[in-house]
Design a protein around this motif. Structure first.
Motif, PDB file in Angstrom:
ATOM      1  N   SER A 129     -23.690  27.125   9.515  1.00  0.00           N
ATOM      2  CA  SER A 129     -22.533  26.725  10.308  1.00  0.00           C
ATOM      3  C   SER A 129     -22.129  25.303   9.937  1.00  0.00           C
ATOM      4  O   SER A 129     -22.978  24.455   9.673  1.00  0.00           O
ATOM      5  CB  SER A 129     -22.850  26.810  11.806  1.00  0.00           C
ATOM      6  N   ASP A 130     -20.832  25.067   9.906  1.00  0.00           N
ATOM      7  CA  ASP A 130     -20.312  23.739   9.599  1.00  0.00           C
ATOM      8  C   ASP A 130     -19.788  23.106  10.877  1.00  0.00           C
ATOM      9  O   ASP A 130     -18.933  23.668  11.567  1.00  0.00           O
ATOM     10  CB  ASP A 130     -19.194  23.822   8.561  1.00  0.00           C
ATOM     11  N   ILE A 171     -26.329  17.729   5.093  1.00  0.00           N
ATOM     12  CA  ILE A 171     -26.885  19.067   5.306  1.00  0.00           C
ATOM     13  C   ILE A 171     -28.131  18.944   6.171  1.00  0.00           C
ATOM     14  O   ILE A 171     -28.982  18.082   5.934  1.00  0.00           O
ATOM     15  CB  ILE A 171     -27.235  19.745   3.973  1.00  0.00           C
ATOM     16  N   ARG A 201     -23.240  20.441   7.557  1.00  0.00           N
ATOM     17  CA  ARG A 201     -23.602  21.851   7.365  1.00  0.00           C
ATOM     18  C   ARG A 201     -25.018  22.061   7.886  1.00  0.00           C
ATOM     19  O   ARG A 201     -25.954  21.376   7.464  1.00  0.00           O
ATOM     20  CB  ARG A 201     -23.522  22.255   5.893  1.00  0.00           C
ATOM     21  N   ILE A 220     -18.000  18.362   3.539  1.00  0.00           N
ATOM     22  CA  ILE A 220     -19.422  18.374   3.908  1.00  0.00           C
ATOM     23  C   ILE A 220     -20.071  17.095   3.409  1.00  0.00           C
ATOM     24  O   ILE A 220     -20.159  16.846   2.214  1.00  0.00           O
ATOM     25  CB  ILE A 220     -20.148  19.606   3.327  1.00  0.00           C
ATOM     26  N   ALA A 262     -21.939  23.520  -0.929  1.00  0.00           N
ATOM     27  CA  ALA A 262     -21.578  22.240  -0.292  1.00  0.00           C
ATOM     28  C   ALA A 262     -21.323  21.145  -1.310  1.00  0.00           C
ATOM     29  O   ALA A 262     -20.700  20.123  -0.985  1.00  0.00           O
ATOM     30  CB  ALA A 262     -22.695  21.802   0.656  1.00  0.00           C
TER      31      ALA A 262
END
Length: 251
Positions: free
Chosen positions: A7-8, A50, A13, A47, A41
């Motif tokens: 999910s972002d 992470i 992310r 993004i 990404a």
């Protein structure tokens, strides 16, 4: 994505392992999905960070051992190639990578943390790399990164003797940044991610690159470990260790 949720959240992310019935043990499909989430990404300017975490109060029990025994007895390399591709994705990743660990982090669940830039752990988290007990060798470039990160003697105790570290010991060793209350790691990781996202992106990327070993050095070590790991997986010693492990589980 089945056992993986990606999910972002604005510039962050979040990759969540979600296979609670198997303590988030990693399958070939999960390796491929994690690689895809990291790789996709890289060229996405939106993004900036992470986060990797697990659901149900568990990070991951590591590889699915049923796959291991199958590979060891059949001579198949499919699982190995998917795992190595994931490790390559970690090495080639240019975005700040944060891990939020709750519960157990076994095998690659611990060795992947040496590729992360910031690691948070719930106070009940434990870290173990029991390769030796299965007649195997370290993977994930951990034979290179662990001594650099936590010192040779601690790395020997963890990777060769199979010693388990709790959250506070991992923080003292230096590969966990912050220990938080149980259940808080993921939320705290997103706060850290937002802090990193607020920094100048190009300067962060360049500084991060300066701090890390050259990717080529890491991939060479991953390839060496992978070759030895595959040889060990087919060895009589490892097959006997796996069979003994499964026999204990059935009791």
């Amino acid at each position: 994505m089945g056992h993986l949720l990606v999910s972002d959240n604005d510039a962050i992310r979040v990759i969540t392992l979600q296979r609670p019935e198997k303590k988030n043990a990693i399958t070939r499909d999960m390796y491929r999905a994690m690689s895809g989430a990291i790789d996709s990404a890289q060229n996405d300017p939106v993004i900036r960070c992470i986060v990797i975490t697990g659901n149900s109060g568990v990070f991951t029990a590591g590889n699915d051992l049923d796959d291991f025994l199958k590979d060891g007895t059949s001579g198949g390399d499919e699982r190995a190639s998917d795992a190595v591709k994931f490790l390559y994705s970690l090495v080639q990743n240019t975005k700040p990578l944060i891990a939020a660990v709750e519960g157990i982090a076994v095998g690659i669940g611990t060795t992947m943390l040496f590729h992360c830039d910031y690691v948070l752990a719930g106070s009940s988290a434990t870290f173990s790399t029991p390769f030796i007990h299965l007649g195997l060798v370290p993977e994930g470039a951990s034979s290179l990164l662990a001594p650099q990160s936590i010192g040779y003697q601690r790395a020997f105790a963890m990777l060769v003797m199979g010693r388990t570290l709790n959250a506070n010991e991992a923080r003292e060793a230096g590969f966990v940044n912050t220990v938080v209350a149980p259940g808080e790691a993921a939320a705290e990781a997103e706060k850290i991610a937002r802090e990193i996202c607020a920094l100048p992106a190009e300067a962060v990327a360049l500084s991060r690159k300066l701090l890390k070993p050259q990717p080529e050095e890491l991939t060479r070590r991953i390839d060496l470990e992978s070759r030895l790991f595959g040889e060990r997986l087919r060895s009589e010693e490892a097959i006997a260790a796996f069979q003994a492990f499964f026999a204990r589980k059935k009791r």
